[in-house]
Design a protein around this motif. Sequence first.
Motif, PDB file in Angstrom:
ATOM      1  N   VAL A  66      -4.785  -5.591  -2.044  1.00 10.39           N
ATOM      2  CA  VAL A  66      -4.133  -4.276  -2.039  1.00 10.39           C
ATOM      3  C   VAL A  66      -3.414  -4.018  -3.358  1.00 10.39           C
ATOM      4  O   VAL A  66      -3.425  -2.893  -3.870  1.00 10.39           O
ATOM      5  CB  VAL A  66      -3.178  -4.152  -0.833  1.00 10.39           C
TER       6      VAL A  66
ATOM      7  N   TYR B  23       0.825  -1.206   0.000  1.00 11.57           N
ATOM      8  CA  TYR B  23       0.000   0.000   0.000  1.00 11.57           C
ATOM      9  C   TYR B  23       0.864   1.262   0.000  1.00 11.57           C
ATOM     10  O   TYR B  23       0.653   2.184  -0.798  1.00 11.57           O
ATOM     11  CB  TYR B  23      -0.929   0.004   1.211  1.00 11.57           C
TER      12      TYR B  23
ATOM     13  N   GLY C  69      -5.911  -1.401  -3.687  1.00 11.10           N
ATOM     14  CA  GLY C  69      -5.553  -0.909  -2.362  1.00 11.10           C
ATOM     15  C   GLY C  69      -5.852   0.554  -2.116  1.00 11.10           C
ATOM     16  O   GLY C  69      -6.021   0.975  -0.977  1.00 11.10           O
TER      17      GLY C  69
END
Length: 534
Positions: free
Chosen positions: A390, A206, A394
Amino acid sequence: MAEEAFLTTHDLSSALNALSATQHQHAIKGIKRGIERESLRIKGNGAISALGHPKGVGSALTNGHITTDFSESLLEFITPVSESATETLEQLKDLQKFTLEHMGDELLWPISMPCFIEDQDDIVLAQFGDSNTGRMKTLYREGLKNRYGSMMQAIAGVHFNISFPESLWQSLHTLKQSEQSLEAFISDGYLALIRNFKRELWLISYLFGASPALCNSFLQGRKTDLPFKKLGKGTLYLEVGTALRLGNLGYTNSAQSSLRVMYNSLDEYVAGLKKAINTPSDLYGDIDDYITQAPKQLNKNILQIENEFYSPIRPKRNAKSGEKPTDALLRAGIEYVEIRALDVNPFSETGIDIDQIHFLDVFLTYCLLKNSPEMDWEEQARSTENLDTVVNQGRELGVMLNDNNQQRTLQSWGSEIFNQLGDVAKHMDKAYGVTYYSETITKMAAWIDNPALTFSGRYVRELENAGIDNGLFAIQLANKYKQSHAQADYKVFSKQWLEQQVKESDKAREEIERSDTLSFTDFLDEYFKAKAPA
């Protein structure tokens, strides 16, 4: 009282309280790091280089700081171990500056996903000379090509190696009143870190995922269900994605999905890996191996050698000459961990910046100190599912993750982690007499609720605002960084010292070639006989 609480709970807050005692408060000082940064050599138009390894930088086999990875065009820069993060980045700059001086008009590709490549045969396998060792390294890469294709192997990344000081291990050993040997205690501690890292690996993707886009040549006609948007002449990108490099299109091996490599004990980890390198593969059994006249891979097992195991984090120990990585671990335990989940940072000329290093120092200390229950296969699978979520979406606000079979938003889980990282950062600031750990955590905590601040958020915004292809964006950065390196002075390594490394590496390669006494087949017979389980 703090020590008693730590013995009872083993949670993060009690660990930090116990370590804050006068005799332990500086134990964390002395973290050591090393970085391996990969980068494709490209022509000025963004096409992959067809030239061999630059002659002026020495032998790829024996130069310990400038070598190649999969292909002749995929350079790898390796720093020595250092306690100074600033020094490590300056070493990376020096190595890249020196190499660029021997590359003519070529550039270093500044992103993870590869440049425009018309055909995978344009990717020339790395060559390491005529020695048996060199030929083995090239044949291993030919096996990778025939197993997974060269396009996947053209993806670049940054590997971050870290070890904690013996003073910290001794303090934790004392505080936990452990009856283990210090060596066994350290190995178990690193494995606990690895389990926690895997649980929250999605956070690295992320924050630092920087491969939300690719050139459509990378797909080579393969179909994908990913919701790509198109930009320019041939760019595909995920509007809320983070790190294609870590997803199903990236550095993955579907054949390894059945491998049950576990991280609950060193013996368990080594046994899982040794099984994989000694188990014949149903997928690769028809590819000729080294015992044939024209081999296309080293052997027909699930993994040719241990390095083929693709994992975002690995336990490591420096091996002796000729020693297998797992044998080194069994001999003397885990010495450090290698983080392999980092995309090349396109916003840094070195591919990684100081804020990332400070964050990783804190995050990995947090992974070490917090409670880390054993991790079964189902939990490992959940961590992979979270990572995939993600990777693909994400930056979508409210995206849901699976936290120990409880659904929660990325923002909720991320905020909880950052609250704890803040406590770790305060402890580290006090121990080191600095403020930058807390400053870094405070800065990045804001990224949880504002995905536009993440690397992938910045990346997509720049592409969309400029309306340019991913490739043009990367070429502009490559030219900018080449000019910056050219104008910079050497900081740690002098040019004379680097030139001496070149001469010594060429001499060492020649000595290795002269010392060979076995045929290539006999050499590999000996190598694999030594690897077979007792």
